[in-house]
Design a protein around this motif. Sequence first.
Motif, PDB file in Angstrom:
ATOM      1  N   THR A   1       0.745  -1.208   0.100  1.00  9.63           N
ATOM      2  CA  THR A   1      -0.129  -0.212   0.135  1.00  9.63           C
ATOM      3  C   THR A   1       1.004   1.378   0.172  1.00  9.63           C
ATOM      4  N   LEU A   2       0.313   2.332  -0.936  1.00 10.27           N
ATOM      5  CA  LEU A   2       1.620   3.372  -0.809  1.00 10.27           C
ATOM      6  C   LEU A   2       0.070   4.576  -0.741  1.00 10.27           C
ATOM      7  N   THR A   3       0.552   4.934   0.735  1.00  8.88           N
ATOM      8  CA  THR A   3       0.092   6.166   1.264  1.00  8.88           C
ATOM      9  C   THR A   3       0.419   7.519   0.603  1.00  8.88           C
ATOM     10  N   VAL A   4      -0.725   8.284  -0.016  1.00 10.92           N
ATOM     11  CA  VAL A   4      -0.539   9.260  -0.514  1.00 10.92           C
ATOM     12  C   VAL A   4       0.203  10.751   0.037  1.00 10.92           C
TER      13      VAL A   4
ATOM     14  N   ARG B   1      -5.848  12.915  -9.556  1.00 14.36           N
ATOM     15  CA  ARG B   1      -5.295  12.714  -8.379  1.00 14.36           C
ATOM     16  C   ARG B   1      -6.163  12.437  -6.643  1.00 14.36           C
ATOM     17  N   TYR B   2      -5.050  11.816  -5.792  1.00 10.88           N
ATOM     18  CA  TYR B   2      -5.579  11.675  -4.796  1.00 10.88           C
ATOM     19  C   TYR B   2      -5.807  12.392  -3.412  1.00 10.88           C
ATOM     20  N   ALA B   3      -6.474  12.450  -2.299  1.00 14.46           N
ATOM     21  CA  ALA B   3      -6.255  13.332  -1.678  1.00 14.46           C
ATOM     22  C   ALA B   3      -5.236  12.812  -0.723  1.00 14.46           C
ATOM     23  N   GLN B   4      -4.596  14.083   0.255  1.00 19.58           N
ATOM     24  CA  GLN B   4      -3.753  13.254   0.326  1.00 19.58           C
ATOM     25  C   GLN B   4      -4.071  11.889   2.105  1.00 19.58           C
ATOM     26  N   GLY B   5      -3.516  10.526   2.487  1.00 14.64           N
ATOM     27  CA  GLY B   5      -3.695  10.043   2.991  1.00 14.64           C
ATOM     28  C   GLY B   5      -4.548   9.086   2.843  1.00 14.64           C
ATOM     29  N   ALA B   6      -4.473   8.723   1.458  1.00 16.65           N
ATOM     30  CA  ALA B   6      -5.172   7.933   0.472  1.00 16.65           C
ATOM     31  C   ALA B   6      -4.455   7.219   0.307  1.00 16.65           C
ATOM     32  N   GLU B   7      -5.079   6.502  -0.081  1.00 14.55           N
ATOM     33  CA  GLU B   7      -3.873   4.418   0.352  1.00 14.55           C
ATOM     34  C   GLU B   7      -4.577   3.673  -1.039  1.00 14.55           C
ATOM     35  N   LEU B   8      -3.052   3.390  -1.665  1.00 14.30           N
ATOM     36  CA  LEU B   8      -3.311   2.582  -2.993  1.00 14.30           C
ATOM     37  C   LEU B   8      -2.562   1.928  -3.064  1.00 14.30           C
TER      38      LEU B   8
END
Length: 227
Positions: free
Chosen positions: A63-66, A113-120
């Motif tokens: 998981t990459l936490t943005v 774009r994804y918000a800060q804290g989003a998990e990819l």
Amino acid sequence: MARTQGTGSGTGIDRSLTGLVGGAFGRLGRAGGLVFLLAGLVLSGFGAYEGAYAAGWAGTQGTLTVQQCEVSYPSNASRSSRKNRRPVRCEGTFVSQDGKSTDSNAGVQVRRRYAQGAELAVQQAEPPTAEGQAEPPTAEGARDAEYVQAGMDRAWRWFGAFFSGWVLTGLGVFCLATGFAPFGRSRISFDAAWEAAGRGVTRSVVIGMIGVGLVGAGVAFLVSYFS
């Protein structure tokens, strides 16, 4: 008599020019076939590579936490390409599913774009060693790794690209074998080239590759649409 000689000389020159032009277009057809063949192989290889990672069949799942996402365009991009394509890179911290691999400077190319804290959900492609073998997923090795966003919808799109490469490869084989040029003026007609291809295994190979490519690409893109 002089007039007859002049006519014969002119006919000989015309035939020579026709032969030169025909030979040039024959080489052009084979050169175009080589381009199609190489493009097809590259597209299929890249589609298989990216598809395997996106499907989770290769690499290290995690998981990459943005932390942030940025949109960047090439300096020479046109206004239409800027409008229709949004190359987004999200950066953050990667943690493997088993907790053995971490990377605080991970980055992945995404479609939005994804918000800060989003998990990819991403797959980590392990960096190669000096011998060309993949390193085990460690905290040190993760720093040089590349990441691919995971998901079967993305995987099916890459598999569609893989099968699309078969179509280009089949067309390349046909042009290389017959000298037919699919663009502009060709030395031989398509009917003549198709007849020549039927004298060996070329026609069967071309039909098989293009058929599998069209069906495979169509099914893959259709499945990706409903995934």
